[in-house]
Design a protein around this motif. Structure first.
Motif, PDB file in Angstrom:
ATOM      1  N   ALA A 292       0.780  -1.379   0.519  1.00 13.22           N
ATOM      2  CA  ALA A 292       0.379   0.039  -0.252  1.00 13.22           C
ATOM      3  C   ALA A 292       0.979   1.172  -0.255  1.00 13.22           C
ATOM      4  O   ALA A 292       0.375   2.321  -0.601  1.00 13.22           O
ATOM      5  CB  ALA A 292      -0.806  -0.059   1.131  1.00 13.22           C
ATOM      6  N   GLU A 293       2.060   1.560   1.019  1.00 15.64           N
ATOM      7  CA  GLU A 293       3.162   2.287   0.529  1.00 15.64           C
ATOM      8  C   GLU A 293       3.891   2.365  -0.676  1.00 15.64           C
ATOM      9  O   GLU A 293       4.432   2.999  -0.478  1.00 15.64           O
ATOM     10  CB  GLU A 293       3.821   1.941   1.590  1.00 15.64           C
ATOM     11  CG  GLU A 293       3.242   2.710   3.248  1.00 15.64           C
ATOM     12  CD  GLU A 293       2.236   3.976   3.436  1.00 15.64           C
ATOM     13  OE1 GLU A 293       3.735   4.876   2.948  1.00 15.64           O
ATOM     14  OE2 GLU A 293       1.550   3.856   3.892  1.00 15.64           O
TER      15      GLU A 293
ATOM     16  N   ALA B 152       6.382   0.396  -1.024  1.00 18.84           N
ATOM     17  CA  ALA B 152       7.654   0.037  -0.740  1.00 18.84           C
ATOM     18  C   ALA B 152       8.298  -1.017  -1.101  1.00 18.84           C
ATOM     19  O   ALA B 152       8.019  -1.591  -1.892  1.00 18.84           O
ATOM     20  CB  ALA B 152       7.616  -0.565   0.964  1.00 18.84           C
ATOM     21  N   GLU B 153       9.436  -0.764  -0.858  1.00 22.16           N
ATOM     22  CA  GLU B 153      10.908  -1.379  -1.744  1.00 22.16           C
ATOM     23  C   GLU B 153      11.331  -2.513  -0.961  1.00 22.16           C
ATOM     24  O   GLU B 153      11.695  -3.446  -1.057  1.00 22.16           O
ATOM     25  CB  GLU B 153      12.608  -0.029  -2.020  1.00 22.16           C
ATOM     26  CG  GLU B 153      11.713   0.202  -3.751  1.00 22.16           C
ATOM     27  CD  GLU B 153      12.827   0.990  -4.464  1.00 22.16           C
ATOM     28  OE1 GLU B 153      14.125   0.427  -4.358  1.00 22.16           O
ATOM     29  OE2 GLU B 153      12.519   1.806  -5.423  1.00 22.16           O
ATOM     30  N   ARG B 154      11.430  -1.967   0.857  1.00 25.18           N
ATOM     31  CA  ARG B 154      11.684  -2.467   1.883  1.00 25.18           C
ATOM     32  C   ARG B 154      11.214  -2.193   3.055  1.00 25.18           C
ATOM     33  O   ARG B 154      10.709  -1.218   2.578  1.00 25.18           O
ATOM     34  CB  ARG B 154      13.802  -2.502   1.888  1.00 25.18           C
ATOM     35  CG  ARG B 154      14.332  -3.486   2.984  1.00 25.18           C
ATOM     36  CD  ARG B 154      15.995  -3.364   2.372  1.00 25.18           C
ATOM     37  NE  ARG B 154      16.118  -2.281   3.056  1.00 25.18           N
ATOM     38  CZ  ARG B 154      16.312  -2.400   4.484  1.00 25.18           C
ATOM     39  NH1 ARG B 154      16.409  -3.580   4.855  1.00 25.18           N
ATOM     40  NH2 ARG B 154      16.883  -1.572   4.851  1.00 25.18           N
ATOM     41  N   VAL B 155      11.357  -2.830   3.576  1.00 24.15           N
ATOM     42  CA  VAL B 155      10.737  -3.030   5.532  1.00 24.15           C
ATOM     43  C   VAL B 155      11.512  -2.768   5.881  1.00 24.15           C
ATOM     44  O   VAL B 155      12.584  -3.401   5.880  1.00 24.15           O
ATOM     45  CB  VAL B 155       9.260  -3.988   5.971  1.00 24.15           C
ATOM     46  CG1 VAL B 155       8.704  -3.833   7.246  1.00 24.15           C
ATOM     47  CG2 VAL B 155       8.586  -3.910   4.858  1.00 24.15           C
ATOM     48  N   THR B 156      11.946  -1.680   7.113  1.00 26.05           N
ATOM     49  CA  THR B 156      13.416  -1.473   7.338  1.00 26.05           C
ATOM     50  C   THR B 156      13.032  -1.764   8.847  1.00 26.05           C
ATOM     51  O   THR B 156      13.949  -2.202   9.579  1.00 26.05           O
ATOM     52  CB  THR B 156      13.572  -0.100   7.172  1.00 26.05           C
ATOM     53  OG1 THR B 156      12.363   0.860   7.450  1.00 26.05           O
ATOM     54  CG2 THR B 156      14.167   0.323   5.894  1.00 26.05           C
TER      55      THR B 156
ATOM     56  N   SER C 266       3.746  -1.134  13.879  1.00 28.23           N
ATOM     57  CA  SER C 266       3.435  -0.129  13.289  1.00 28.23           C
ATOM     58  C   SER C 266       4.923  -1.141  11.329  1.00 28.23           C
ATOM     59  O   SER C 266       5.223  -1.479  12.543  1.00 28.23           O
ATOM     60  CB  SER C 266       3.923   1.012  13.069  1.00 28.23           C
ATOM     61  OG  SER C 266       5.239   1.190  13.810  1.00 28.23           O
ATOM     62  N   ILE C 267       4.685  -0.589  10.385  1.00 24.53           N
ATOM     63  CA  ILE C 267       6.460  -0.541  10.249  1.00 24.53           C
ATOM     64  C   ILE C 267       6.541   0.958   9.298  1.00 24.53           C
ATOM     65  O   ILE C 267       6.122   1.426   9.048  1.00 24.53           O
ATOM     66  CB  ILE C 267       6.089  -1.875   8.896  1.00 24.53           C
ATOM     67  CG1 ILE C 267       5.252  -0.922   7.817  1.00 24.53           C
ATOM     68  CG2 ILE C 267       5.480  -3.104   9.134  1.00 24.53           C
ATOM     69  CD1 ILE C 267       5.073  -1.975   6.582  1.00 24.53           C
ATOM     70  N   GLU C 268       7.939   0.756   9.080  1.00 32.08           N
ATOM     71  CA  GLU C 268       8.997   1.895   8.539  1.00 32.08           C
ATOM     72  C   GLU C 268       9.644   0.829   6.928  1.00 32.08           C
ATOM     73  O   GLU C 268       9.726   0.056   7.486  1.00 32.08           O
ATOM     74  CB  GLU C 268      10.171   2.515   9.781  1.00 32.08           C
ATOM     75  CG  GLU C 268       9.505   3.104  10.212  1.00 32.08           C
ATOM     76  CD  GLU C 268      10.390   3.016  11.192  1.00 32.08           C
ATOM     77  OE1 GLU C 268      11.514   3.719  10.699  1.00 32.08           O
ATOM     78  OE2 GLU C 268      10.618   4.030  13.040  1.00 32.08           O
ATOM     79  N   VAL C 269       8.951   1.879   6.257  1.00 28.13           N
ATOM     80  CA  VAL C 269       9.764   1.460   4.946  1.00 28.13           C
ATOM     81  C   VAL C 269      11.018   2.279   4.267  1.00 28.13           C
ATOM     82  O   VAL C 269      10.699   3.392   4.497  1.00 28.13           O
ATOM     83  CB  VAL C 269       8.415   1.200   4.171  1.00 28.13           C
ATOM     84  CG1 VAL C 269       7.457  -0.086   4.820  1.00 28.13           C
ATOM     85  CG2 VAL C 269       7.591   2.408   3.837  1.00 28.13           C
ATOM     86  N   GLU C 270      11.378   1.936   2.976  1.00 28.78           N
ATOM     87  CA  GLU C 270      11.633   2.531   1.710  1.00 28.78           C
ATOM     88  C   GLU C 270      11.137   2.266   0.666  1.00 28.78           C
ATOM     89  O   GLU C 270      10.957   1.563   0.537  1.00 28.78           O
ATOM     90  CB  GLU C 270      13.233   2.115   2.119  1.00 28.78           C
ATOM     91  CG  GLU C 270      14.415   2.266   3.031  1.00 28.78           C
ATOM     92  CD  GLU C 270      15.510   1.565   2.741  1.00 28.78           C
ATOM     93  OE1 GLU C 270      16.098   1.172   1.669  1.00 28.78           O
ATOM     94  OE2 GLU C 270      16.960   2.040   3.768  1.00 28.78           O
ATOM     95  N   THR C 271      11.083   3.863   0.017  1.00 36.76           N
ATOM     96  CA  THR C 271      10.143   3.633  -0.653  1.00 36.76           C
ATOM     97  C   THR C 271      11.387   3.617  -2.358  1.00 36.76           C
ATOM     98  O   THR C 271      12.568   3.888  -2.073  1.00 36.76           O
ATOM     99  CB  THR C 271       9.019   4.706  -0.689  1.00 36.76           C
ATOM    100  OG1 THR C 271       9.472   5.533  -0.969  1.00 36.76           O
ATOM    101  CG2 THR C 271       8.294   4.413   0.016  1.00 36.76           C
TER     102      THR C 271
END
Length: 87
Positions: free
Chosen positions: A20-21, A23-27, A82-87
Motif C-alpha cells: 500500500a505504501e 515500499a521497496e523494503r521494510v526497514t 507499525s512498520i517503517e519502509v523505504e520507497t
C-alpha cells in the motif's frame, strides 16, 4: 505450530501494508506481545527472522514491546503496531 500461524498472518499484514505504501523494503517492524501470548521477545525474534527470509521484511529491525498486563483485552495476542519502509 501456533507460532508458524502467527508469523504467516503477521507477514501477510506486513506485505499488505508495504504494498500500500509502494515500499521497496521494510526497514523496521514494531510489534506488541500480549502478556499471555506465549512469546518472549527472543522467541518472537527467532521466528520473525525465519519467517521474513526472502520477503520484503528480510533484515528489518524489530521493536518489540512486551506487555505484563494479563487483564489487557489483547493479552493473548501479538499486535503489529507499525512498520517503517523505504520507497
Amino acid at each position: 505450530m501456533h507460532e508458524a500461524s502467527l508469523m504467516r498472518s503477521l507477514m501477510r499484514k506486513i506485505d499488505s501494508l508495504a504494498a500500500a505504501e509502494g515500499a521497496e523494503r521494510v526497514t523496521t517492524v514494531h510489534v506488541w506481545l500480549g502478556a499471555l501470548s506465549h512469546m518472549s521477545a527472543g522467541h518472537f525474534q527467532e521466528h520473525f527472522e525465519q519467517a521474513s527470509k526472502t520477503t520484503i521484511a528480510d533484515g528489518a529491525s524489530l521493536e518489540i514491546e512486551e506487555s505484563t498486563d494479563i487483564d489487557d483485552p489483547n493479552a493473548q495476542h501479538l499486535l503489529l503496531r507499525s512498520i517503517e519502509v523505504e520507497t
